[in-house]
Design an enzyme around this catalytic site. Structure first.
Site, short mmCIF file in Angstrom:
data_model
loop_
_atom_site.label_atom_id
_atom_site.label_comp_id
_atom_site.label_asym_id
_atom_site.label_seq_id
_atom_site.Cartn_x
_atom_site.Cartn_y
_atom_site.Cartn_z
N ASP A 66 -37.59 -31.47 27.31
CA ASP A 66 -37.39 -32.53 26.33
C ASP A 66 -37.17 -31.96 24.93
O ASP A 66 -37.37 -30.76 24.70
CB ASP A 66 -38.58 -33.51 26.33
CG ASP A 66 -39.93 -32.80 26.55
OD1 ASP A 66 -40.04 -31.61 26.20
OD2 ASP A 66 -40.85 -33.44 27.07
N ASP A 135 -52.04 -39.82 28.12
CA ASP A 135 -51.71 -41.11 28.73
C ASP A 135 -51.04 -40.96 30.10
O ASP A 135 -50.53 -41.92 30.67
CB ASP A 135 -50.81 -41.93 27.79
CG ASP A 135 -49.49 -41.23 27.46
OD1 ASP A 135 -49.21 -40.14 28.04
OD2 ASP A 135 -48.72 -41.76 26.63
N HIS A 137 -48.36 -39.01 30.71
CA HIS A 137 -46.92 -38.74 30.71
C HIS A 137 -46.60 -37.35 31.26
O HIS A 137 -47.41 -36.43 31.17
CB HIS A 137 -46.29 -38.95 29.32
CG HIS A 137 -46.68 -37.97 28.26
ND1 HIS A 137 -47.09 -38.35 27.00
CD2 HIS A 137 -46.70 -36.61 28.24
CE1 HIS A 137 -47.33 -37.27 26.27
NE2 HIS A 137 -47.10 -36.20 27.00
N GLU A 142 -43.22 -41.81 29.05
CA GLU A 142 -44.46 -42.51 28.71
C GLU A 142 -44.77 -43.55 29.78
O GLU A 142 -43.91 -43.88 30.60
CB GLU A 142 -44.30 -43.18 27.34
CG GLU A 142 -44.06 -42.20 26.18
CD GLU A 142 -45.32 -41.42 25.74
OE1 GLU A 142 -46.21 -41.17 26.59
OE2 GLU A 142 -45.40 -41.06 24.55
C1 F6R Z 1 -43.72 -30.89 26.61
C2 F6R Z 1 -43.90 -32.11 27.38
C3 F6R Z 1 -45.19 -32.87 27.37
C4 F6R Z 1 -46.42 -31.98 27.32
C5 F6R Z 1 -47.68 -32.85 27.28
C6 F6R Z 1 -48.94 -32.01 27.20
O1 F6R Z 1 -42.43 -30.33 26.84
O2 F6R Z 1 -42.98 -32.53 28.01
O3 F6R Z 1 -45.24 -33.66 28.54
O4 F6R Z 1 -46.44 -31.15 28.44
O5 F6R Z 1 -47.61 -33.70 26.18
O6 F6R Z 1 -48.95 -31.32 25.99
P1 F6R Z 1 -50.06 -30.21 25.71
O7 F6R Z 1 -49.82 -29.13 26.72
O8 F6R Z 1 -49.76 -29.73 24.32
O9 F6R Z 1 -51.37 -30.86 25.85
#
Ligand code: F6R
Length: 264
Positions: A66, A135, A137, A142
């Site tokens: 992303d 959440d 995701h 989301e």
């Molecule tokens: C990042 C992504 C997100 C993260 C998620 C967890 O490319 O797609 O899904 O993997 O928000 O983030 P952290 O690892 O920082 O807790």
């Protein structure tokens, strides 16, 4: 799903790096899907060590999950910049083989479609690394995202924006509202998905994803549908799993093996 519970984030990083290296040794032209954020950092540090010890990544291709809409790749908080700083600049991957959605495009919808086509043109992703949001995701899909969604624009929830404000010097207002993200359907097309989660803040979304009902309310639960998903957790992230002793017993007894990644 293979659920692997290890002692701490360093063990998680070494375990996941082993899986990546095993794939790259068997298939030097592997296509790797990369996550950003804190969860994969121990894995990336370990991969940098392995490269210094002689593992080559020259022929691999990488695709980011992303990118924030509106951020150029040179922006310090862009995901392209993150992956260059944390991983790819330290390996022998040709920069032209490091792909991410262009966040600073005037045509984000067209860019999302182009990105989806680029993944397909590369032959699809052999091994996709994933983190999980508080959440539930995955990527930036989301809650209530379609479980068969493809790469597209999504609006971030306030929770995700505030979780990620730490990458923007704590300035919530600087966190973009929109992202281009691989869809859940895109992610499920990867031949092997590895979800990494560490720390107590991930215990609840992990439990909902692994043992809860399959539902759009918890996008990572879609991994229950994947034929080869490996969930690699530290003790804290695994602490709310009802069947934790079963996973540990199965892993220790090799009832489950972590099957080779990315078999085509
Ligand atoms: C990042 C992504 C997100 C993260 C998620 C967890 O490319 O797609 O899904 O993997 O928000 O983030 P952290 O690892 O920082 O807790």
């Amino acid at each position: 799903m293979e659920v692997v519970v290890l002692q701490n984030p360093a063990h998680v990083g070494r375990f996941v790096a082993d899986l990546v290296v095993d794939l790259v040794e068997r298939r030097p032209d592997a296509v790797l899907g990369l996550a950003t954020g804190s969860s994969p950092i121990p894995t990336y540090r370990e991969l940098i060590h392995r490269h210094r010890d002689g593992i080559e990544f020259q022929r691999t291709t990488t695709f980011l999950l992303d990118e924030y809409v509106g951020l150029a790749s040179s922006h310090p908080a862009s995901y392209r910049r993150f992956i260059d700083d944390e991983l790819t600049d330290h390996l022998d991957i040709d920069a032209s083989n490091v792909h991410g959605p262009a966040g600073d495009t005037n045509e984000p919808h067209g860019e999302a479609e182009r990105y989806e086509r680029a993944i397909a043109a590369a032959g699809g992703i052999d091994l996709q690394l994933l983190g999980i949001g508080a959440d539930g995701h995955v990527g930036f899909n989301e809650p209530m995202s379609s479980l068969s969604s493809r790469t597209r624009i999504k609006t971030l929830t306030n929770q995700t924006r505030s979780d990620n404000a730490r990458f923007f010097d704590g300035q919530l207002n600087d966190v973009p509202r929109h992202v281009i993200t691989q869809g859940i359907g895109t992610i499920l097309d990867a031949r092997h998905c590895i979800l990494i989660a560490t720390g107590p803040a991930k215990a609840d979304p992990v439990a909902r994803s692994v043992e809860g009902p399959l539902q759009a309310r918890c996008p990572a639960s879609a991994l229950q549908l994947h034929r080869h998903a490996t969930i690699v957790l530290d003790e804290d992230a695994a602490s709310r799993l009802e069947f934790i002793s079963y996973y540990k017993e199965a892993f220790a007894g090799r009832d489950i093996s972590v099957a080779p990644s990315g078999d085509r």
